[in-house]
Motif scaffolding. Structure first.
Motif, PDB file in Angstrom:
ATOM      1  N   PRO A 371      50.031  20.927  89.810  1.00 51.02           N
ATOM      2  CA  PRO A 371      51.057  19.903  89.995  1.00 51.02           C
ATOM      3  C   PRO A 371      52.444  20.563  90.057  1.00 51.02           C
ATOM      4  CG  PRO A 371      50.325  19.945  87.709  1.00 51.02           C
ATOM      5  CD  PRO A 371      49.627  21.074  88.419  1.00 51.02           C
ATOM      6  N   GLU A 372      53.351  20.165  89.179  1.00 54.86           N
ATOM      7  CA  GLU A 372      54.694  20.758  89.154  1.00 54.86           C
ATOM      8  C   GLU A 372      54.642  22.054  88.343  1.00 54.86           C
ATOM      9  OE1 GLU A 372      57.308  16.816  88.599  1.00 54.86           O
ATOM     10  OE2 GLU A 372      55.455  16.931  87.441  1.00 54.86           O
ATOM     11  N   LYS A 380      62.247  24.873  79.206  1.00 51.73           N
ATOM     12  CA  LYS A 380      62.267  24.625  77.755  1.00 51.73           C
ATOM     13  C   LYS A 380      63.673  24.694  77.156  1.00 51.73           C
ATOM     14  CE  LYS A 380      57.595  25.412  76.037  1.00 51.73           C
ATOM     15  NZ  LYS A 380      56.754  26.201  75.083  1.00 51.73           N
ATOM     16  N   PRO A 381      64.478  25.715  77.466  1.00 44.56           N
ATOM     17  CA  PRO A 381      65.839  25.730  76.912  1.00 44.56           C
ATOM     18  C   PRO A 381      66.678  24.540  77.354  1.00 44.56           C
ATOM     19  CG  PRO A 381      65.248  27.893  77.773  1.00 44.56           C
ATOM     20  CD  PRO A 381      64.186  26.942  78.228  1.00 44.56           C
ATOM     21  N   VAL A 387      56.591  21.684  81.699  1.00 47.37           N
ATOM     22  CA  VAL A 387      56.273  20.647  82.681  1.00 47.37           C
ATOM     23  C   VAL A 387      54.813  20.707  83.129  1.00 47.37           C
ATOM     24  CG1 VAL A 387      56.869  19.674  84.939  1.00 47.37           C
ATOM     25  CG2 VAL A 387      58.670  20.513  83.414  1.00 47.37           C
ATOM     26  N   PRO A 388      54.264  21.885  83.491  1.00 47.65           N
ATOM     27  CA  PRO A 388      52.848  21.914  83.875  1.00 47.65           C
ATOM     28  C   PRO A 388      51.937  21.415  82.755  1.00 47.65           C
ATOM     29  CG  PRO A 388      53.926  23.940  84.545  1.00 47.65           C
ATOM     30  CD  PRO A 388      54.897  23.212  83.677  1.00 47.65           C
ATOM     31  N   MET A 389      52.211  21.829  81.516  1.00 49.73           N
ATOM     32  CA  MET A 389      51.364  21.407  80.400  1.00 49.73           C
ATOM     33  C   MET A 389      51.408  19.893  80.220  1.00 49.73           C
ATOM     34  SD  MET A 389      49.191  22.060  78.078  1.00 49.73           S
ATOM     35  CE  MET A 389      49.199  23.862  78.064  1.00 49.73           C
ATOM     36  N   GLY A 421      52.930  27.774  84.278  1.00 45.43           N
ATOM     37  CA  GLY A 421      53.961  27.681  85.307  1.00 45.43           C
ATOM     38  C   GLY A 421      54.733  28.979  85.503  1.00 45.43           C
ATOM     39  N   TRP A 422      55.053  29.275  86.767  1.00 47.89           N
ATOM     40  CA  TRP A 422      55.785  30.510  87.074  1.00 47.89           C
ATOM     41  C   TRP A 422      56.819  30.318  88.192  1.00 47.89           C
ATOM     42  CZ3 TRP A 422      51.052  29.155  88.877  1.00 47.89           C
ATOM     43  CH2 TRP A 422      50.837  29.198  90.242  1.00 47.89           C
TER      44      TRP A 422
END
Length: 514
Positions: A371-372, A380-381, A387-389, A421-422
């Motif tokens: 997905p995203e 996170k900061p 977002v993927p999780m 995510g990367w």
């Protein structure tokens, strides 16, 4: 037969000066609060090119690492540089800013990009040494002009300055005196998107192993839009990039849909090929300068480097089924319709559960979901979390609710069927498509059977509707051999005709014998 993915290209361009000069977070701050502590501290948080190359998520993006490897990298990723990191990867490269400016100038056909002669001389050799840069593109780079001429354009003609290492080395001129759609600011945004798209196209063509002349159509799905005061978003980035990339046999057009556009474009391309309209179609997208340093305030506040310092680009080559390459299954398409609703459950149901059910599958039957794929180091900061999780938890929870997954297996589901995510937060870039290169490799290696690409978009950003948007599709192993073993309608009709003829002959023979 389904269309197939022949190759992909993924590129990054390190643009530290554009973070300072062109990212909307910074340009807005200079207007609202020009003396802010943020603007004073920002330069100390800008990474060097070497640091950007050694950054694990960047290496994964260009194919020098697999997303699964990120699970073993300590978080935050920026604290652990990748050993042996390289500029060039399996799918593309991370180009430095100075060389990219020459590519931008090479793609300028209206003489609005001016570069200093000394800068061109100092950079040209390295630019032409890049193995993906063709002789035709290299020949398009002009010798440059005097710095005084550039300074005059910036001071007196509202040109957008181009910096490298904090030093003025060029500018982008306005293309019209009063048309805001052709202002130097907009021309700068569009030319950067075009140039990064060209770079991605070059790699996708190389990686697919096809001849450039085979590409008959190009679809651009980036977030920028070009036009003039009479048609602000008329386009056409696709054909503009195809021209510079040397795709002389191609036509093309643009598809726009905010972050969901790449998924829309890939479904469109696969459909055009399957219908026989074109044999080979390229889907491409360049980067977005407005999003450089988008979360910079949060990164600086928390002592992080400004991680949104790269333009991103990608390209995918879709062609008729070759019996080998992974397929896009057009029988299982997810759609967020007008009547779907915008709750997370409604969105995931429409994009994941409903199309799978129509195809006779359950959610756990899909090996991986993409997905995203935003990089959590960035989000996170900024308070957006992983977002993927979050997406995987929603997909898993829906599987539990539908009775397709035991509640006790939910935690395992997110790791087994998810990816870390990367992708850079370049808007359209993270939305599903970064996984396509790895997915195709893993499918060909027999490691995956099915992966679902999910594109989601925020249509409300344009203030035309408050609707959400999204589409999804599945990539699977090639079924060409399996399909060749089946009987087509034409073959069925031929067999029936033969059977009728045989029956008639036998009947006549029996009557004659009597």
């Amino acid at each position: 037969m389904n269309s197939v993915i022949r190759g992909t290209g993924y590129v990054l361009v390190h643009t530290p000066d554009m973070v300072l000069q062109n990212g909307t977070t910074q340009t807005t701050e200079r207007v609202v609060n020009p003396g802010s502590e943020y603007l004073k501290n920002l330069p100390r948080h800008i990474r060097s090119y070497e640091e950007a190359v050694a950054y694990w998520p960047n290496q994964v993006y260009i194919g020098n690492g697999h997303p699964e490897e990120l699970r073993n990298v300590p978080f935050p990723y920026f604290e652990t540089p990748k050993a042996g990191a390289e500029r060039y990867g399996r799918y593309g490269e991370l180009m430095p800013q100075d060389e990219f400016l020459l590519l931008v100038q090479a793609g300028d056909v209206f003489d609005v990009v001016k570069l200093e002669a000394a800068f061109v001389t100092a950079t040209r050799k390295r630019f032409t040494a890049d193995p993906i840069i063709t002789a035709d593109i290299a020949a398009r780079v002009s010798d440059g002009v005097a710095l005084s001429e550039i300074q005059d354009y910036v001071d007196n003609e509202d040109a957008e300055p181009l910096f490298n290492g904090g030093k003025l080395v060029g500018c982008v001129k306005r293309a019209h005196d009063i048309d805001v759609n052709l202002s130097s600011h907009v021309m700068h945004e569009n030319l950067m998107s075009k140039a990064s798209s060209v770079l991605a196209l070059l790699y996708a063509v190389r990686n697919s192993g096809i001849d450039k002349a085979e590409i008959e159509y190009v679809i651009d799905c980036a977030e920028e839009s070009c036009g003039d005061m009479n048609q602000r978003g008329g386009g056409n980035f696709a054909k503009a990039a195809a021209e510079i990339a040397g795709l002389g046999n191609a036509s093309g057009a643009d598809v726009r849909g905010f972050c969901a556009a790449p998924a829309h474009a890939l479904i469109t391309a696969a459909s055009l090929v399957k219908a026989g309209a074109y044999k080979t179609v390229a889907v491409t997208a360049g980067g977005c300068t407005a999003k450089l340093g988008m979360n910079g305030k949060d990164h600086v506040k928390k002592g992080c480097p400004v991680l949104e310092d790269c333009l991103g680009g990608f390209a995918v080559i879709i062609s008729a089924n070759d019996g080998v390459s992974p397929e896009i299954n057009l029988d299982i398409i997810g759609r967020h319709t007008v009547g779907t609703g915008s709750s997370p459950q409604a969105v995931i149901t429409s994009l994941v559960a409903e199309p799978l059910e129509r195809g006779g599958f359950k959610i756990p039957d899909i090996d991986k979901f993409s997905p995203e794929m935003q990089n959590a180091d960035i989000t996170k900061p900024a308070g957006a979390g992983d977002v993927p999780m979050a997406n995987y938890k929603m997909i898993g929870a829906l599987a539990v609710k539908r009775g397709e997954l035991e509640r006790k297996d939910l935690a395992e589901f997110t790791e087994k069927h998810g990816l870390v995510g990367w992708a850079p937060t370049q808007g359209h870039i993270p939305s599903g498509v970064p996984a396509i290169g790895f997915a195709c490799d893993d499918i060909l290696a027999g490691k995956l059977k099915r992966i679902m690409i999910i594109g989601k978009g925020s249509l409300f950003l344009g203030r035309m509707t408050d609707l959400f948007d999204g589409v999804s599709f599945i990539i699977q192993p090639n079924s060409g051999k399996e399909e060749s073993d089946t009987v087509s309608e034409e073959q069925v009709r031929a067999l029936l005709a033969k059977a009728m003829r045989d029956f008639a002959r036998n009947l006549m023979a029996e009557e004659t014998a009597e």
